[in-house]
Design a protein around this motif. Structure first.
Motif, PDB file in Angstrom:
ATOM      1  N   ALA A 157     -99.578 -39.817 -18.846  1.00  0.00           N
ATOM      2  CA  ALA A 157     -99.929 -41.080 -18.177  1.00  0.00           C
ATOM      3  C   ALA A 157    -101.218 -40.967 -17.375  1.00  0.00           C
ATOM      4  O   ALA A 157    -101.363 -41.552 -16.295  1.00  0.00           O
ATOM      5  N   MET A 158    -102.188 -40.225 -17.909  1.00  0.00           N
ATOM      6  CA  MET A 158    -103.480 -40.052 -17.247  1.00  0.00           C
ATOM      7  C   MET A 158    -104.620 -40.727 -18.003  1.00  0.00           C
ATOM      8  O   MET A 158    -105.712 -40.900 -17.459  1.00  0.00           O
ATOM      9  N   TRP A 159    -104.396 -41.086 -19.244  1.00  0.00           N
ATOM     10  CA  TRP A 159    -105.455 -41.551 -20.127  1.00  0.00           C
ATOM     11  C   TRP A 159    -106.156 -42.820 -19.615  1.00  0.00           C
ATOM     12  O   TRP A 159    -107.382 -42.889 -19.572  1.00  0.00           O
ATOM     13  N   ASP A 160    -105.398 -43.816 -19.243  1.00  0.00           N
ATOM     14  CA  ASP A 160    -105.986 -45.107 -18.890  1.00  0.00           C
ATOM     15  C   ASP A 160    -106.945 -45.015 -17.713  1.00  0.00           C
ATOM     16  O   ASP A 160    -107.927 -45.759 -17.646  1.00  0.00           O
ATOM     17  N   THR A 161    -106.681 -44.108 -16.776  1.00  0.00           N
ATOM     18  CA  THR A 161    -107.529 -44.012 -15.585  1.00  0.00           C
ATOM     19  C   THR A 161    -108.726 -43.085 -15.764  1.00  0.00           C
ATOM     20  O   THR A 161    -109.641 -43.096 -14.936  1.00  0.00           O
ATOM     21  N   ILE A 162    -108.745 -42.298 -16.828  1.00  0.00           N
ATOM     22  CA  ILE A 162    -109.831 -41.319 -17.014  1.00  0.00           C
ATOM     23  C   ILE A 162    -110.676 -41.598 -18.260  1.00  0.00           C
ATOM     24  O   ILE A 162    -111.793 -41.080 -18.386  1.00  0.00           O
ATOM     25  N   LYS A 163    -110.199 -42.438 -19.184  1.00  0.00           N
ATOM     26  CA  LYS A 163    -110.863 -42.580 -20.483  1.00  0.00           C
ATOM     27  C   LYS A 163    -112.315 -43.042 -20.383  1.00  0.00           C
ATOM     28  O   LYS A 163    -113.158 -42.663 -21.209  1.00  0.00           O
ATOM     29  N   SER A 164    -112.640 -43.844 -19.369  1.00  0.00           N
ATOM     30  CA  SER A 164    -114.021 -44.346 -19.242  1.00  0.00           C
ATOM     31  C   SER A 164    -114.988 -43.248 -18.813  1.00  0.00           C
ATOM     32  O   SER A 164    -116.212 -43.405 -18.929  1.00  0.00           O
ATOM     33  N   ARG A 165    -114.472 -42.121 -18.359  1.00  0.00           N
ATOM     34  CA  ARG A 165    -115.312 -41.011 -17.901  1.00  0.00           C
ATOM     35  C   ARG A 165    -115.365 -39.858 -18.907  1.00  0.00           C
ATOM     36  O   ARG A 165    -115.988 -38.829 -18.629  1.00  0.00           O
ATOM     37  N   ILE A 166    -114.743 -40.053 -20.044  1.00  0.00           N
ATOM     38  CA  ILE A 166    -114.702 -38.976 -21.035  1.00  0.00           C
ATOM     39  C   ILE A 166    -115.966 -38.981 -21.894  1.00  0.00           C
ATOM     40  O   ILE A 166    -116.412 -40.025 -22.375  1.00  0.00           O
ATOM     41  N   ALA A 188    -115.689 -31.536 -15.431  1.00  0.00           N
ATOM     42  CA  ALA A 188    -114.442 -31.002 -15.956  1.00  0.00           C
ATOM     43  C   ALA A 188    -114.488 -31.051 -17.481  1.00  0.00           C
ATOM     44  O   ALA A 188    -115.323 -31.752 -18.068  1.00  0.00           O
ATOM     45  N   GLY A 189    -113.615 -30.311 -18.113  1.00  0.00           N
ATOM     46  CA  GLY A 189    -113.556 -30.312 -19.566  1.00  0.00           C
ATOM     47  C   GLY A 189    -112.162 -29.953 -20.035  1.00  0.00           C
ATOM     48  O   GLY A 189    -111.382 -29.333 -19.304  1.00  0.00           O
ATOM     49  N   ILE A 190    -111.854 -30.369 -21.247  1.00  0.00           N
ATOM     50  CA  ILE A 190    -110.594 -29.966 -21.884  1.00  0.00           C
ATOM     51  C   ILE A 190    -110.955 -29.230 -23.163  1.00  0.00           C
ATOM     52  O   ILE A 190    -111.574 -29.809 -24.071  1.00  0.00           O
ATOM     53  N   VAL A 191    -110.620 -27.967 -23.193  1.00  0.00           N
ATOM     54  CA  VAL A 191    -110.954 -27.094 -24.320  1.00  0.00           C
ATOM     55  C   VAL A 191    -109.740 -26.223 -24.622  1.00  0.00           C
ATOM     56  O   VAL A 191    -108.706 -26.307 -23.962  1.00  0.00           O
ATOM     57  N   TYR A 192    -109.885 -25.358 -25.617  1.00  0.00           N
ATOM     58  CA  TYR A 192    -108.819 -24.406 -25.902  1.00  0.00           C
ATOM     59  C   TYR A 192    -108.879 -23.248 -24.909  1.00  0.00           C
ATOM     60  O   TYR A 192    -109.953 -22.913 -24.388  1.00  0.00           O
ATOM     61  N   ALA A 193    -107.740 -22.619 -24.682  1.00  0.00           N
ATOM     62  CA  ALA A 193    -107.699 -21.460 -23.789  1.00  0.00           C
ATOM     63  C   ALA A 193    -108.634 -20.365 -24.272  1.00  0.00           C
ATOM     64  O   ALA A 193    -109.253 -19.659 -23.467  1.00  0.00           O
ATOM     65  N   THR A 194    -108.780 -20.216 -25.584  1.00  0.00           N
ATOM     66  CA  THR A 194    -109.652 -19.173 -26.141  1.00  0.00           C
ATOM     67  C   THR A 194    -111.114 -19.442 -25.829  1.00  0.00           C
ATOM     68  O   THR A 194    -111.900 -18.502 -25.685  1.00  0.00           O
ATOM     69  N   ASP A 195    -111.508 -20.698 -25.741  1.00  0.00           N
ATOM     70  CA  ASP A 195    -112.897 -21.031 -25.397  1.00  0.00           C
ATOM     71  C   ASP A 195    -113.179 -20.682 -23.945  1.00  0.00           C
ATOM     72  O   ASP A 195    -114.226 -20.125 -23.613  1.00  0.00           O
ATOM     73  N   ALA A 196    -112.243 -21.029 -23.061  1.00  0.00           N
ATOM     74  CA  ALA A 196    -112.415 -20.718 -21.642  1.00  0.00           C
ATOM     75  C   ALA A 196    -112.479 -19.212 -21.417  1.00  0.00           C
ATOM     76  O   ALA A 196    -113.212 -18.727 -20.555  1.00  0.00           O
ATOM     77  N   LEU A 197    -111.732 -18.465 -22.230  1.00  0.00           N
ATOM     78  CA  LEU A 197    -111.646 -17.023 -22.062  1.00  0.00           C
ATOM     79  C   LEU A 197    -112.977 -16.323 -22.320  1.00  0.00           C
ATOM     80  O   LEU A 197    -113.285 -15.305 -21.685  1.00  0.00           O
ATOM     81  N   ILE A 198    -113.788 -16.851 -23.226  1.00  0.00           N
ATOM     82  CA  ILE A 198    -115.041 -16.172 -23.579  1.00  0.00           C
ATOM     83  C   ILE A 198    -116.183 -16.503 -22.619  1.00  0.00           C
ATOM     84  O   ILE A 198    -117.247 -15.903 -22.692  1.00  0.00           O
ATOM     85  N   SER A 199    -115.966 -17.466 -21.726  1.00  0.00           N
ATOM     86  CA  SER A 199    -117.058 -17.915 -20.857  1.00  0.00           C
ATOM     87  C   SER A 199    -116.912 -17.359 -19.447  1.00  0.00           C
ATOM     88  O   SER A 199    -115.830 -17.364 -18.863  1.00  0.00           O
ATOM     89  N   GLY A 210    -117.173 -37.345 -11.475  1.00  0.00           N
ATOM     90  CA  GLY A 210    -118.027 -37.028 -12.608  1.00  0.00           C
ATOM     91  C   GLY A 210    -117.318 -37.172 -13.937  1.00  0.00           C
ATOM     92  O   GLY A 210    -116.208 -37.719 -14.030  1.00  0.00           O
ATOM     93  N   LYS A 211    -117.974 -36.663 -14.969  1.00  0.00           N
ATOM     94  CA  LYS A 211    -117.502 -36.810 -16.346  1.00  0.00           C
ATOM     95  C   LYS A 211    -116.538 -35.691 -16.749  1.00  0.00           C
ATOM     96  O   LYS A 211    -116.556 -34.597 -16.190  1.00  0.00           O
ATOM     97  N   LEU A 212    -115.727 -35.998 -17.746  1.00  0.00           N
ATOM     98  CA  LEU A 212    -114.827 -35.023 -18.356  1.00  0.00           C
ATOM     99  C   LEU A 212    -115.228 -34.867 -19.824  1.00  0.00           C
ATOM    100  O   LEU A 212    -115.239 -35.843 -20.576  1.00  0.00           O
ATOM    101  N   CYS A 213    -115.566 -33.655 -20.227  1.00  0.00           N
ATOM    102  CA  CYS A 213    -115.995 -33.401 -21.599  1.00  0.00           C
ATOM    103  C   CYS A 213    -114.862 -32.811 -22.433  1.00  0.00           C
ATOM    104  O   CYS A 213    -114.114 -31.949 -21.972  1.00  0.00           O
ATOM    105  N   THR A 214    -114.775 -33.265 -23.648  1.00  0.00           N
ATOM    106  CA  THR A 214    -113.876 -32.663 -24.633  1.00  0.00           C
ATOM    107  C   THR A 214    -114.404 -33.048 -26.011  1.00  0.00           C
ATOM    108  O   THR A 214    -115.428 -33.733 -26.117  1.00  0.00           O
ATOM    109  N   GLY A 215    -113.759 -32.596 -27.049  1.00  0.00           N
ATOM    110  CA  GLY A 215    -114.188 -33.002 -28.387  1.00  0.00           C
ATOM    111  C   GLY A 215    -114.010 -34.502 -28.576  1.00  0.00           C
ATOM    112  O   GLY A 215    -113.190 -35.138 -27.897  1.00  0.00           O
ATOM    113  N   GLU A 216    -114.763 -35.073 -29.481  1.00  0.00           N
ATOM    114  CA  GLU A 216    -114.644 -36.499 -29.783  1.00  0.00           C
ATOM    115  C   GLU A 216    -113.169 -36.801 -30.065  1.00  0.00           C
ATOM    116  O   GLU A 216    -112.547 -36.152 -30.887  1.00  0.00           O
TER     117      GLU A 216
END
Length: 252
Positions: free
Chosen positions: A156-165, A185-196, A132-138
């Motif tokens: 060294a993870m960018w090239d294999t995942i960038k098309s799914r971001i 999946a998503g990449i966010v700040y630790a503070t964002d994950a903490l409130i959810s 599936g997709k990986l969400c993060t800020g633009e």
């Protein structure tokens, strides 16, 4: 009909009692990741000081561009140094008022109950760890997305995942996509994950994989009320609230 000085004085005193002085007003533009902590701080400060504080929470990039275009405001708090530096170069902030008192960390999240095993280390196969997709800020403008891209590249993870971001307008939007299961999946700040309560942390990116996450804040106007509030944000009372929401204090 003419008013004698004594009668004029009496009228002035009556209106002074009936019409209280206008309450001071402060406008704060702040990174979306600060929404919960800053809202709590402002509620307390308004009661304590008798001022009105208006807020606008969005991506630092969006807010910086609004300031560039002349949006009236008193304080800007960014989630990275770059956008504050841009405004400094344009003479849009009071450079002497600039403070860097908060830090954060970057985490990989998944919808609650749908976590997966992966090591956030160089050469590990993040792209194979989930579907599936990986969400993060633009990734070119939003600070969280820029930190995420930098970390993925350094590991060294960018090239294999960038098309799914999926790049979102701010970090809270990325969090919401993961909460709803629209992104696996998503990449966010630790503070964002903490409130959810709807996501779980899969891993924390090593500090050395990206630039330090720093929140610079500065005055845009010369309002004395705004200056007092900016000073308050670096004091222990506000610091306790920031710490409660998971932020790191960079200054005592």
């Amino acid at each position: 009909m003419t008013f004698k000085p004594l009668r004029l004085l009496l009228i002035f005193l009556i209106f002074s009692v009936v019409m209280p002085a206008a309450q001071a007003e402060i406008t704060v533009l702040a990174a979306a990741s600060l929404t919960n902590a800053l809202t709590d701080i402002i509620k307390h400060y308004q009661k304590q000081q008798g001022v009105t504080i208006k807020t606008s929470f969005a991506s630092s990039s969006v807010l910086a561009k609004q300031i560039e275009n002349g949006l009236p405001a008193d304080i800007f708090i960014s989630a990275d140094k770059q956008w504050m530096d841009t405004l400094y170069e344009q003479g849009k902030i009071d450079a002497a008022s600039r403070k860097e008192i908060l830090g954060n960390s970057l985490v990989l999240i998944a919808p609650k109950g749908h976590g997966f095993a992966v090591k956030l280390a160089k050469g590990e196969a993040l792209a194979k760890a989930f579907d599936g997709k990986l969400c993060t800020g633009e990734t070119t403008t939003v600070p969280a997305g820029k930190y995420a891209k930098e970390a993925l590249q350094n590991l060294a993870m960018w090239d294999t995942i960038k098309s799914r971001i999926v790049g979102t307008e701010d970090v809270r939007a990325a969090l919401a996509f993961v909460e709803r299961g629209e992104c696996a999946a998503g990449i966010v700040y630790a503070t964002d994950a903490l409130i959810s309560t709807k996501v779980e942390v899969v891993g924390t990116f090593p500090e050395g994989s990206h630039a330090p996450i720093v929140y610079p804040m500065a005055l845009i106007s010369q309002s004395q009320e705004a200056r007092a509030f900016l000073d308050y944000l670096s004091q222990a009372e506000a610091g306790k609230v920031f710490a409660h929401y998971g932020f790191t204090r960079l200054q005592p």
